[in-house]
Motif scaffolding. Structure first.
Motif, PDB file in Angstrom:
ATOM      1  N   PRO A   1      -4.361   5.686   1.682  1.00 10.86           N
ATOM      2  CA  PRO A   1      -4.935   6.602   2.679  1.00 10.86           C
ATOM      3  C   PRO A   1      -4.887   6.019   4.087  1.00 10.86           C
ATOM      4  O   PRO A   1      -4.802   6.770   5.060  1.00 10.86           O
TER       5      PRO A   1
ATOM      6  N   LEU B   1       3.288   2.062   9.349  1.00  9.50           N
ATOM      7  CA  LEU B   1       3.653   3.395   8.876  1.00  9.50           C
ATOM      8  C   LEU B   1       5.153   3.643   9.007  1.00  9.50           C
ATOM      9  O   LEU B   1       5.788   4.193   8.115  1.00  9.50           O
ATOM     10  N   MET B   2       5.712   3.242  10.127  1.00 10.04           N
ATOM     11  CA  MET B   2       7.114   3.553  10.384  1.00 10.04           C
ATOM     12  C   MET B   2       8.057   2.407  10.035  1.00 10.04           C
ATOM     13  O   MET B   2       9.254   2.491  10.301  1.00 10.04           O
TER      14      MET B   2
ATOM     15  N   PRO C   1       3.392   7.511   2.484  1.00 11.40           N
ATOM     16  CA  PRO C   1       2.822   6.315   1.845  1.00 11.40           C
ATOM     17  C   PRO C   1       1.664   6.703   0.930  1.00 11.40           C
ATOM     18  O   PRO C   1       1.050   7.757   1.117  1.00 11.40           O
TER      19      PRO C   1
ATOM     20  N   LEU D   1      -2.482   9.012   8.597  1.00 10.60           N
ATOM     21  CA  LEU D   1      -1.829   9.065   9.915  1.00 10.60           C
ATOM     22  C   LEU D   1      -0.661  10.046   9.926  1.00 10.60           C
ATOM     23  O   LEU D   1      -0.094  10.337  10.971  1.00 10.60           O
ATOM     24  N   CYS D   2      -0.274  10.517   8.747  1.00  6.62           N
ATOM     25  CA  CYS D   2       0.961  11.303   8.645  1.00  6.62           C
ATOM     26  C   CYS D   2       0.763  12.785   8.932  1.00  6.62           C
ATOM     27  O   CYS D   2       1.705  13.453   9.337  1.00  6.62           O
TER      28      CYS D   2
ATOM     29  N   ALA E   1       4.553  12.597   9.920  1.00  7.30           N
ATOM     30  CA  ALA E   1       5.200  11.407  10.476  1.00  7.30           C
ATOM     31  C   ALA E   1       6.559  11.269   9.799  1.00  7.30           C
ATOM     32  O   ALA E   1       6.712  11.589   8.618  1.00  7.30           O
ATOM     33  N   ASP E   2       7.524  10.793  10.569  1.00  8.08           N
ATOM     34  CA  ASP E   2       8.916  10.807  10.100  1.00  8.08           C
ATOM     35  C   ASP E   2       9.223   9.627   9.174  1.00  8.08           C
ATOM     36  O   ASP E   2      10.070   8.780   9.458  1.00  8.08           O
ATOM     37  N   CYS E   3       8.499   9.581   8.067  1.00  5.23           N
ATOM     38  CA  CYS E   3       8.713   8.521   7.069  1.00  5.23           C
ATOM     39  C   CYS E   3       8.355   9.115   5.708  1.00  5.23           C
ATOM     40  O   CYS E   3       7.708  10.157   5.647  1.00  5.23           O
ATOM     41  N   PRO E   4       8.802   8.475   4.617  1.00  6.12           N
ATOM     42  CA  PRO E   4       8.312   8.934   3.304  1.00  6.12           C
ATOM     43  C   PRO E   4       6.781   8.833   3.278  1.00  6.12           C
ATOM     44  O   PRO E   4       6.217   8.047   4.028  1.00  6.12           O
TER      45      PRO E   4
ATOM     46  N   VAL F   1      11.436   2.376   6.699  1.00 10.90           N
ATOM     47  CA  VAL F   1      12.164   3.635   6.513  1.00 10.90           C
ATOM     48  C   VAL F   1      13.669   3.345   6.450  1.00 10.90           C
ATOM     49  O   VAL F   1      14.390   3.919   5.638  1.00 10.90           O
TER      50      VAL F   1
ATOM     51  N   LEU G   1      -2.589   4.695   5.591  1.00 10.79           N
ATOM     52  CA  LEU G   1      -1.367   5.124   6.280  1.00 10.79           C
ATOM     53  C   LEU G   1      -1.129   6.627   6.126  1.00 10.79           C
ATOM     54  O   LEU G   1      -0.700   7.295   7.068  1.00 10.79           O
TER      55      LEU G   1
ATOM     56  N   GLY H   1       0.809  -1.224   0.000  1.00 15.37           N
ATOM     57  CA  GLY H   1       0.000   0.000   0.000  1.00 15.37           C
ATOM     58  C   GLY H   1       0.836   1.265   0.000  1.00 15.37           C
ATOM     59  O   GLY H   1       0.313   2.349  -0.203  1.00 15.37           O
ATOM     60  N   LYS H   2       2.107   1.146   0.208  1.00 17.77           N
ATOM     61  CA  LYS H   2       2.928   2.351   0.342  1.00 17.77           C
ATOM     62  C   LYS H   2       3.259   3.001  -1.002  1.00 17.77           C
ATOM     63  O   LYS H   2       3.593   4.178  -1.048  1.00 17.77           O
ATOM     64  N   GLY H   3       3.211   2.212  -2.070  1.00 20.83           N
ATOM     65  CA  GLY H   3       3.625   2.755  -3.367  1.00 20.83           C
ATOM     66  C   GLY H   3       2.486   3.354  -4.164  1.00 20.83           C
ATOM     67  O   GLY H   3       2.573   4.460  -4.660  1.00 20.83           O
TER      68      GLY H   3
END
Lengths: 324, 347
Positions: B299, A315-316, B296, B304-305, B291-294, A319, B301, A93-95
């Motif tokens: 939705p 989410l995290m 995503p 949450l950012c 949020a400290d990430c690229p 990284v 995720l 889902g991240k891409g």
């Protein structure tokens, strides 16, 4: 060409078309909440090029990667789930739609920035050469990508090192709504420009799947034999809007005359006519194929919709290495 | 008038006022005109001054930088800030340095309009807000308007400025309405704005976050907290005097950025307050960011950012030393990944 090969090519074309049409049909439900750049009209180039590859070969693509991913044998369920933003998607889902990947199938990634995967594909070939592997890497790119500096930098290096790369350029005439006329000088022939770097250059009808395959076979054989990179320009056309499920001819950036002319050159319908004429394909086979693919698609959409959303805890993750 | 229309009006004004102004970018003259911000400009001002370009961000930045030698004042437009990352060499190594390294014999009067995306699955490469990168560079100016009036007034000032200006528009602001003065409306670069006066806590918002700060401040007022909303409008030059005046007045600071907090502009604001207004501070400074990430795509995720008004209320409640849990804003009625219900994707 053998009957089985030809029928398989047709089936691949049809599958790509039906997948993209299904996406277009479902997109208004607003459950696929990411940009989608559909490949409808451009299927033959993807199918022809990928059919010329062997197991172990790789490819990379750009913001319009669905056809390339699927033609490489990328997992359909994982692609649909990615479009639906689910945990089971090919990137979890991240891409989203522009960043498909299926390493098992040799589809090594796609990216949303024009031309950015060109040097990466060249690098993949470089790495393979260094390690003594006989792999060919295809870099799928469009007509705008050759305007980017990285194309020229990477092409130079690929020729210098005689790297086994095929630059498969689907020239669909437009970068978003900007036609070639405002981006490249009149009379420019992209594959000839590429040839000036010292690489082999081929060109043909990207809406003719057999021609695309024949050219790709030549290109792949040349690259694999150690003679260096090949630039393969395939003429084709995007039917639907740059981004999204609809048609955008109403915007006026291209003429209806042009659209209709290309629409007549439908890669799927053209090949269907060829196979019907050769008595290889009839209504019965076609019906069966459509039914099979529809069932596969139903299952993929169900898989995607039934899949869970990613756990907020993810989410995290990803990284950095090792941080689960 | 909408923010996007105000941008268009500013460009129209500049093109009309100065024949040396040119506007270039991928899709600038196309029918959609960069979210409506360039629609009709080519027709009105001609294809020699309003034009498309090859897909060659770095090279074309250098070309426009070179065009300033001949006296042009180019505005370069990128549909996404992320696309300008390809041109960072020309922007940072070259344009930002021209005046200084040539001992004042050269200038680079360029404007880069960059648009930060958000929502609808934009993902890692279409939703970055890298203003802190640019603000880090001496020689560049960085502008981030939050209202239609400021969009027009700051863009006109940016085009008329003799130094390179990075003008960052948040995609979610394009549809926001506001008053826009007609004609030659200029807002000087380096002048901040108090968007709402208050005395208990300063809510410092960058770009779109000003709107979230205002939502939070309005809600906090109903619960006995008087929040001042500070809109810097330009990050470099930064209106330090106005900022410190607000911090000294309230003694409490919450900074909300459209980007990550780590090594970002919110750290600069916090450091300035700690350095120059320490004695006025009554509570630790709080920072809110991504949020400290690229980013995503999904939705599930991405939602949450982003910090929202509720997180601002929570932070303000905490720094004001209020007892008990912070009051809860009504739950949003539209999906979190769109700016308003009219937005149905995909771009």
């Amino acid at each position: 060409m053998q009957r089985a090969v030809r029928l398989d090519l047709y089936r691949r074309l049809l599958r790509l078309r039906l997948v993209e049409e299904r996406i277009a049909e479902l997109y208004p439900q607003q459950e696929m909440r990411c940009p989608v750049h559909l490949s409808i009209g451009q299927e033959a180039a993807a199918v022809g090029v990928c059919a010329a590859l062997e197991k172990g070969d790789w490819s990379m693509s750009g913001h319009r990667p669905h056809a390339h991913y699927l033609a490489m044998g990328g997992d359909l369920n994982a692609m649909m789930a990615e479009l639906y933003g689910r945990a089971t998607g090919c990137c979890g889902g991240k891409g989203g739609s522009m960043h498909l990947i299926d390493r098992k199938a040799g589809f090594m990634g796609a990216t949303a920035i024009v031309a950015s995967t060109i040097p990466m594909a060249v690098g993949a070939a470089f790495g393979s050469q260094v390690r003594g592997e006989k792999r060919v890497v295809v870099s799928f790119l469009g007509d705008a990508a050759v305007e980017e500096g990285v194309f020229h930098e990477a092409a130079n290096f690929a020729v210098l090192k005689k790297l086994p790369v095929v630059f498969a350029c689907e020239n669909n005439l437009y970068s978003v709504y900007s036609g070639l006329g405002v981006r490249q000088p009149k009379g420019r022939v992209i594959h000839r420009q590429a040839a000036s770097y010292g690489m082999k250059a081929l060109a043909g009808d990207g809406n003719d799947v057999e021609e695309s395959l024949a050219l790709a076979r030549q290109a792949v054989a040349w690259a694999r034999s150690g003679k260096g990179p090949v630039f393969l320009e395939l003429a084709t056309y995007r039917w639907r809007e740059h981004c999204g499920p609809n048609y955008d001819n109403d915007l006026g950036y291209r003429t209806m005359k042009e659209y209709r002319a290309w629409r007549k050159l439908c890669p799927l319908e053209a090949y269907e006519r060829v196979l019907r004429k050769a008595k290889l394909l009839g209504d019965a086979e076609l019906g069966l194929m459509r039914k099979d693919i529809a069932a596969e698609l139903d299952a993929a959409v169900r898989f995607a919709k039934d899949s869970p959303a990613p756990d907020p805890k993810t989410l995290m993750t990803d990284v950095y290495a090792g941080a689960a | 008038m909408k923010f996007g229309e105000a941008v268009r009006e500013a460009l129209d004004f500049c093109l009309g006022a100065d024949p040396d102004v040119v506007v270039m970018g991928l899709g600038v003259p196309d029918p959609k005109g960069v979210f409506g911000t360039t629609v009709g400009l080519q027709k009105k001002h001609g294809a020699k001054r309003v034009m498309d370009m090859p897909t060659a961000e770095n090279g074309m930045t250098g070309v426009l930088l070179g065009a300033t030698l001949a006296g042009l004042r180019p505005v370069m437009v990128h549909q996404r800030l992320d696309f300008a990352v390809l041109a960072v060499e020309q922007i940072v190594n070259q344009a930002a340095k021209w005046r200084y390294m040539y001992g004042g014999r050269q200038s680079a009067p360029l404007v880069f309009r960059l648009i930060t995306g958000r929502g609808w699955g934009q993902g890692t490469q279409h939703a970055q807000s890298l203003h802190s990168w640019f603000a880090h560079i001496p020689g560049l100016k960085v502008v981030m308007p939050a209202t239609p009036g400021d969009a027009k007034g700051l863009l006109i000032s940016a085009v008329e400025d003799d130094d390179p200006v990075v003008f960052i528009e948040h995609r979610w602001l394009h549809g926001v309405h506001g008053d826009v003065p007609a004609g030659a409306h200029r807002v000087p670069l380096g002048s901040a704005r108090v968007a709402r006066a208050g005395h208990d806590v300063t809510l410092f918002g960058v770009s779109y976050m000003v709107l979230e700060c205002l939502r939070a401040a309005e809600f906090l007022a109903e619960h006995g907290v008087s929040a001042e909303v500070f809109d810097p409008r330009t990050l470099r030059p930064f209106d330090e005097a106005a900022f410190l005046a607000s911090v000294r007045k309230t003694g409490r600071l919450v900074v909300a950025d459209t980007s990550w907090t780590f090594s970002g502009f919110s750290a600069e604001a916090a450091a300035l307050a700690a350095d120059k207004a320490f004695s006025a501070l009554k509570a630790p400074i709080k920072r809110l960011g991504l949020a400290d990430c690229p980013m995503p795509s999904t939705p599930a995720l991405a939602n949450l950012c982003y910090p929202r008004a509720q997180e601002l209320v929570d932070a303000a409640w905490s720094v004001c030393g209020k007892a008990g849990p912070a009051p809860r804003l009504p739950a949003p009625t539209t999906p979190l990944d769109v700016p308003d219900p009219s937005f149905t994707g995909p771009f």
